[in-house]
Structure formats: structure tokens, C-alpha cells
Write a protein that holds these residues in place. Structure first.
Motif, PDB file in Angstrom:
ATOM      1  N   GLU A  41      59.704   5.801 -11.075  1.00  0.00           N
ATOM      2  CA  GLU A  41      58.590   5.872 -10.125  1.00  0.00           C
ATOM      3  C   GLU A  41      57.243   5.778 -10.841  1.00  0.00           C
ATOM      4  N   GLU A  42      57.120   6.425 -11.994  1.00  0.00           N
ATOM      5  CA  GLU A  42      55.866   6.341 -12.752  1.00  0.00           C
ATOM      6  C   GLU A  42      55.621   4.914 -13.234  1.00  0.00           C
ATOM      7  N   ARG A  43      56.667   4.267 -13.731  1.00  0.00           N
ATOM      8  CA  ARG A  43      56.550   2.895 -14.235  1.00  0.00           C
ATOM      9  C   ARG A  43      56.183   1.907 -13.126  1.00  0.00           C
ATOM     10  N   ASN A  44      56.604   2.183 -11.906  1.00  0.00           N
ATOM     11  CA  ASN A  44      56.390   1.262 -10.784  1.00  0.00           C
ATOM     12  C   ASN A  44      55.400   1.796  -9.756  1.00  0.00           C
ATOM     13  N   ALA A  45      54.613   2.791 -10.145  1.00  0.00           N
ATOM     14  CA  ALA A  45      53.689   3.451  -9.214  1.00  0.00           C
ATOM     15  C   ALA A  45      52.741   2.466  -8.533  1.00  0.00           C
ATOM     16  N   ALA A  46      52.308   1.437  -9.233  1.00  0.00           N
ATOM     17  CA  ALA A  46      51.368   0.466  -8.654  1.00  0.00           C
ATOM     18  C   ALA A  46      51.989  -0.307  -7.495  1.00  0.00           C
ATOM     19  N   HIS A  47      53.319  -0.344  -7.417  1.00  0.00           N
ATOM     20  CA  HIS A  47      54.006  -1.084  -6.352  1.00  0.00           C
ATOM     21  C   HIS A  47      54.443  -0.190  -5.200  1.00  0.00           C
ATOM     22  N   ILE A  48      54.473   1.121  -5.416  1.00  0.00           N
ATOM     23  CA  ILE A  48      55.004   2.034  -4.400  1.00  0.00           C
ATOM     24  C   ILE A  48      53.918   2.392  -3.396  1.00  0.00           C
ATOM     25  N   VAL A  49      54.163   2.020  -2.143  1.00  0.00           N
ATOM     26  CA  VAL A  49      53.235   2.296  -1.049  1.00  0.00           C
ATOM     27  C   VAL A  49      53.562   3.637  -0.404  1.00  0.00           C
ATOM     28  N   ASN A  50      54.853   3.930  -0.277  1.00  0.00           N
ATOM     29  CA  ASN A  50      55.320   5.143   0.370  1.00  0.00           C
ATOM     30  C   ASN A  50      56.611   5.547  -0.335  1.00  0.00           C
ATOM     31  N   ARG A  51      56.656   6.762  -0.868  1.00  0.00           N
ATOM     32  CA  ARG A  51      57.821   7.221  -1.626  1.00  0.00           C
ATOM     33  C   ARG A  51      59.052   7.454  -0.754  1.00  0.00           C
ATOM     34  N   GLY A  52      58.888   7.416   0.560  1.00  0.00           N
ATOM     35  CA  GLY A  52      60.039   7.575   1.431  1.00  0.00           C
ATOM     36  C   GLY A  52      60.764   8.860   1.169  1.00  0.00           C
ATOM     37  N   GLY A  53      62.083   8.784   1.081  1.00  0.00           N
ATOM     38  CA  GLY A  53      62.881   9.973   0.827  1.00  0.00           C
ATOM     39  C   GLY A  53      64.352   9.684   0.986  1.00  0.00           C
ATOM     40  N   MET A  54      65.135  10.689   0.710  1.00  0.00           N
ATOM     41  CA  MET A  54      66.578  10.592   0.876  1.00  0.00           C
ATOM     42  C   MET A  54      66.915  11.131   2.267  1.00  0.00           C
ATOM     43  N   VAL A  55      67.998  10.618   2.851  1.00  0.00           N
ATOM     44  CA  VAL A  55      68.367  11.000   4.214  1.00  0.00           C
ATOM     45  C   VAL A  55      69.811  11.490   4.258  1.00  0.00           C
ATOM     46  N   GLY A  56      70.141  12.208   5.320  1.00  0.00           N
ATOM     47  CA  GLY A  56      71.468  12.783   5.477  1.00  0.00           C
ATOM     48  C   GLY A  56      72.294  12.091   6.543  1.00  0.00           C
ATOM     49  N   LYS A  57      73.114  12.867   7.212  1.00  0.00           N
ATOM     50  CA  LYS A  57      74.070  12.332   8.185  1.00  0.00           C
ATOM     51  C   LYS A  57      73.365  11.635   9.340  1.00  0.00           C
ATOM     52  N   THR A  58      74.066  10.667   9.923  1.00  0.00           N
ATOM     53  CA  THR A  58      73.506   9.792  10.952  1.00  0.00           C
ATOM     54  C   THR A  58      73.962  10.187  12.351  1.00  0.00           C
ATOM     55  N   THR A  59      73.017  10.169  13.266  1.00  0.00           N
ATOM     56  CA  THR A  59      73.307  10.307  14.692  1.00  0.00           C
ATOM     57  C   THR A  59      72.846   9.019  15.348  1.00  0.00           C
TER      58      THR A  59
END
Length: 116
Positions: A41-59
Motif C-alpha cells: 500500500e505504501e509503494r502504491n499509495a499514489a494510485h490508491i483512491v480508496n483503501r476499501g476493505g475486506m468483507v465477510g459473508k454474503t446476503t
């Protein structure tokens, strides 16, 4: 610059295999992977617009109702790059696929304005 949704995927059987490892084995993978993820993430920080996140189970919601389901999506982030190929190249050495049991990273261009 074009904006892309990067979706982390993981097969259910690979996740189950990881969770069946001993706590010490899981901790060892985390100890290697988390610092590499932070460095990525540090190496590619200039390209990251939104860090998003991890997600769990789907409904899933359909016209027939609401039900639990599954899919390979386990997280996302939003990046900017000159092209889909350039965005994909950012993830070639990502810890999701080089350390953790991730299956891949799907790159999709936004065809409308991405979220802020």
C-alpha cells in the motif's frame, strides 16, 4: 486518470484450508503477509483512491427474497491507473496472492463516477 475497482477473490476451499491450519501457522502467515500488505500500500499509495476493505459473508436480495449465499469476493479497493493493464500490474506481487490464500484480484473500470 481512469479509475478501477480491484476486487480481491478467494476460493472457499482455500479459505477453509487456511482456517484449518494451526493458530501458530496462521499467525506465521499473518506475520509475513501483513507487513508486506502495508508495504504494498505504501509503494502504491499514489494510485490508491480508496483503501476499501475486506468483507465477510454474503446476503443476496432478489425479487424472490433474501437469502444467504456465497461468492469469491473477500475485499476491494479503488485505484487510478493509465489503463486496466497498468492497474493489473500494480497487483502482480500483492500479498493477497503471494502470501495469503487469495485466488486473484479482478480489475474492473468504473464506467460511471467512482465513489468518493
Amino acid at each position: 486518470m481512469p479509475t478501477f475497482l480491484a476486487v480481491y477473490t478467494m476460493k472457499a476451499e482455500d479459505f477453509a484450508r487456511f482456517r484449518n491450519l494451526s493458530k501458530a501457522e496462521q499467525d506465521a502467515i499473518d506475520a509475513e503477509g501483513i507487513p508486506k500488505w502495508v508495504a504494498w500500500e505504501e509503494r502504491n499509495a499514489a494510485h490508491i483512491v480508496n483503501r476499501g476493505g475486506m468483507v465477510g459473508k454474503t446476503t443476496r436480495v432478489t425479487r424472490n427474497g433474501i437469502a444467504a449465499t456465497s461468492n469469491p469476493i473477500c475485499g476491494y479497493l479503488i485505484v487510478e491507473a493509465e489503463s486496466a493493464q497498468a492497474a493489473a500490474e500494480l497487483f502482480r506481487d500483492h500479498p493477497h496472492i503471494t502470501v495469503f490464500p487469495g485466488d486473484g484480484v479482478d480489475i474492473m473500470p468504473f464506467v460511471t463516477d467512482p465513489p468518493d
